[in-house]
Design a protein around this motif. Structure first.
Motif, mmCIF file in Angstrom:
data_model
loop_
_atom_site.group_PDB
_atom_site.id
_atom_site.type_symbol
_atom_site.label_atom_id
_atom_site.label_comp_id
_atom_site.label_asym_id
_atom_site.label_seq_id
_atom_site.Cartn_x
_atom_site.Cartn_y
_atom_site.Cartn_z
ATOM 1 N N ALA A 140 16.973 -19.593 14.403
ATOM 2 C CA ALA A 140 16.676 -20.060 15.755
ATOM 3 C C ALA A 140 17.064 -19.001 16.787
ATOM 4 C CB ALA A 140 17.407 -21.377 16.030
ATOM 5 N N LEU A 141 18.204 -18.352 16.577
ATOM 6 C CA LEU A 141 18.616 -17.281 17.488
ATOM 7 C C LEU A 141 17.639 -16.111 17.451
ATOM 8 C CD1 LEU A 141 22.487 -17.117 16.935
ATOM 9 C CD2 LEU A 141 21.265 -17.965 18.941
ATOM 10 N N LEU A 142 17.156 -15.784 16.262
ATOM 11 C CA LEU A 142 16.176 -14.705 16.134
ATOM 12 C C LEU A 142 14.906 -15.029 16.919
ATOM 13 C CD1 LEU A 142 15.051 -12.074 14.931
ATOM 14 C CD2 LEU A 142 14.441 -13.384 12.880
ATOM 15 N N LEU A 143 14.416 -16.236 16.780
ATOM 16 C CA LEU A 143 13.200 -16.617 17.501
ATOM 17 C C LEU A 143 13.402 -16.558 19.016
ATOM 18 C CD1 LEU A 143 11.985 -19.559 15.243
ATOM 19 C CD2 LEU A 143 11.065 -17.235 15.377
ATOM 20 N N PHE A 152 13.275 -10.731 24.339
ATOM 21 C CA PHE A 152 13.310 -9.270 24.359
ATOM 22 C C PHE A 152 12.113 -8.601 23.689
ATOM 23 C CE2 PHE A 152 17.750 -10.664 24.493
ATOM 24 C CZ PHE A 152 18.154 -10.062 25.671
ATOM 25 N N GLY A 153 11.306 -9.360 22.970
ATOM 26 C CA GLY A 153 10.151 -8.796 22.290
ATOM 27 C C GLY A 153 10.452 -8.460 20.842
ATOM 28 N N LYS A 202 17.819 -5.564 19.951
ATOM 29 C CA LYS A 202 18.505 -6.851 19.772
ATOM 30 C C LYS A 202 17.791 -7.708 18.729
ATOM 31 C CE LYS A 202 20.635 -6.915 24.246
ATOM 32 N NZ LYS A 202 21.172 -7.691 25.321
ATOM 33 N N THR A 203 16.467 -7.644 18.719
ATOM 34 C CA THR A 203 15.697 -8.389 17.727
ATOM 35 C C THR A 203 15.948 -7.827 16.335
ATOM 36 O OG1 THR A 203 13.987 -8.961 19.347
ATOM 37 C CG2 THR A 203 13.366 -9.067 17.022
ATOM 38 N N LEU A 204 15.977 -6.520 16.212
ATOM 39 C CA LEU A 204 16.262 -5.886 14.922
ATOM 40 C C LEU A 204 17.633 -6.305 14.398
ATOM 41 C CD1 LEU A 204 15.610 -3.890 12.652
ATOM 42 C CD2 LEU A 204 16.557 -2.088 14.103
ATOM 43 N N GLU A 205 18.635 -6.293 15.266
ATOM 44 C CA GLU A 205 19.986 -6.684 14.864
ATOM 45 C C GLU A 205 20.027 -8.148 14.413
ATOM 46 O OE1 GLU A 205 22.498 -5.753 18.183
ATOM 47 O OE2 GLU A 205 22.140 -3.598 17.978
ATOM 48 N N ALA A 206 19.360 -9.025 15.161
ATOM 49 C CA ALA A 206 19.329 -10.443 14.793
ATOM 50 C C ALA A 206 18.614 -10.642 13.463
ATOM 51 C CB ALA A 206 18.657 -11.258 15.900
ATOM 52 N N SER A 207 17.547 -9.879 13.238
ATOM 53 C CA SER A 207 16.801 -9.964 11.983
ATOM 54 C C SER A 207 17.652 -9.500 10.808
ATOM 55 C CB SER A 207 15.534 -9.113 12.086
ATOM 56 O OG SER A 207 14.832 -9.130 10.869
ATOM 57 N N GLN A 208 18.410 -8.439 11.012
ATOM 58 C CA GLN A 208 19.279 -7.932 9.953
ATOM 59 C C GLN A 208 20.399 -8.910 9.624
ATOM 60 O OE1 GLN A 208 20.247 -4.113 11.685
ATOM 61 N NE2 GLN A 208 18.595 -3.089 10.560
ATOM 62 N N GLU A 209 20.918 -9.583 10.634
ATOM 63 C CA GLU A 209 21.937 -10.612 10.405
ATOM 64 C C GLU A 209 21.361 -11.745 9.554
ATOM 65 O OE1 GLU A 209 25.207 -11.002 11.239
ATOM 66 O OE2 GLU A 209 25.227 -8.938 11.951
ATOM 67 N N LEU A 210 20.150 -12.173 9.895
ATOM 68 C CA LEU A 210 19.494 -13.226 9.129
ATOM 69 C C LEU A 210 19.238 -12.767 7.699
ATOM 70 C CD1 LEU A 210 18.144 -15.987 8.888
ATOM 71 C CD2 LEU A 210 16.065 -14.963 9.869
ATOM 72 N N ASP A 211 18.763 -11.554 7.534
ATOM 73 C CA ASP A 211 18.523 -11.006 6.196
ATOM 74 C C ASP A 211 19.791 -11.030 5.350
ATOM 75 O OD1 ASP A 211 15.894 -10.508 6.874
ATOM 76 O OD2 ASP A 211 16.184 -8.352 7.176
ATOM 77 N N ALA A 212 20.911 -10.624 5.937
ATOM 78 C CA ALA A 212 22.180 -10.584 5.204
ATOM 79 C C ALA A 212 22.595 -11.987 4.759
ATOM 80 C CB ALA A 212 23.264 -9.952 6.067
ATOM 81 N N LEU A 213 22.408 -12.974 5.615
ATOM 82 C CA LEU A 213 22.750 -14.351 5.244
ATOM 83 C C LEU A 213 21.864 -14.842 4.104
ATOM 84 C CD1 LEU A 213 23.280 -15.972 8.754
ATOM 85 C CD2 LEU A 213 25.039 -15.505 7.028
ATOM 86 N N ILE A 214 20.588 -14.515 4.161
ATOM 87 C CA ILE A 214 19.658 -14.934 3.112
ATOM 88 C C ILE A 214 20.028 -14.297 1.775
ATOM 89 C CG2 ILE A 214 17.259 -14.788 2.318
ATOM 90 C CD1 ILE A 214 16.464 -15.130 5.325
ATOM 91 N N VAL A 215 20.359 -13.023 1.804
ATOM 92 C CA VAL A 215 20.771 -12.343 0.569
ATOM 93 C C VAL A 215 22.039 -12.987 0.015
ATOM 94 C CG1 VAL A 215 21.655 -10.171 -0.370
ATOM 95 C CG2 VAL A 215 19.629 -10.170 1.085
#
Length: 72
Positions: free
Chosen positions: A23-26, A32-33, A38-51
């Motif tokens: 939800a934060l990523l969206l 920010f686009g 900031k979007t890249l960082e949020a995406s990487q955080e989500l990726d790490a949680l999924i892994v």
């Protein structure tokens, strides 16, 4: 709610974090686009949680383990 074991509790907790981070990523994408840092960082955080979740819930099997010594 009471969970019977630590792994089940941890995986449910991690799923909650994944949903929250998604939800934060969206929201970050909207604000920010898609190409922002900031979007890249949020995406990487989500990726790490999924892994982490995948590692926790899917035990390694012999079919998924490669012996790289055999490629010599």
């Amino acid at each position: 709610m009471h969970y019977s074991n630590k792994k089940e509790t941890s995986s449910h907790y991690l799923l909650g974090l994944i949903h929250h981070e998604r939800a934060l990523l969206l929201k970050t994408i909207e604000k920010f686009g898609l190409n922002s840092e900031k979007t890249l960082e949020a995406s990487q955080e989500l990726d790490a949680l999924i892994v982490d979740y995948q590692r926790m819930t899917k035990p390694a099997s012999k079919e998924n383990i490669y012996d790289f010594r055999s490629f010599r």
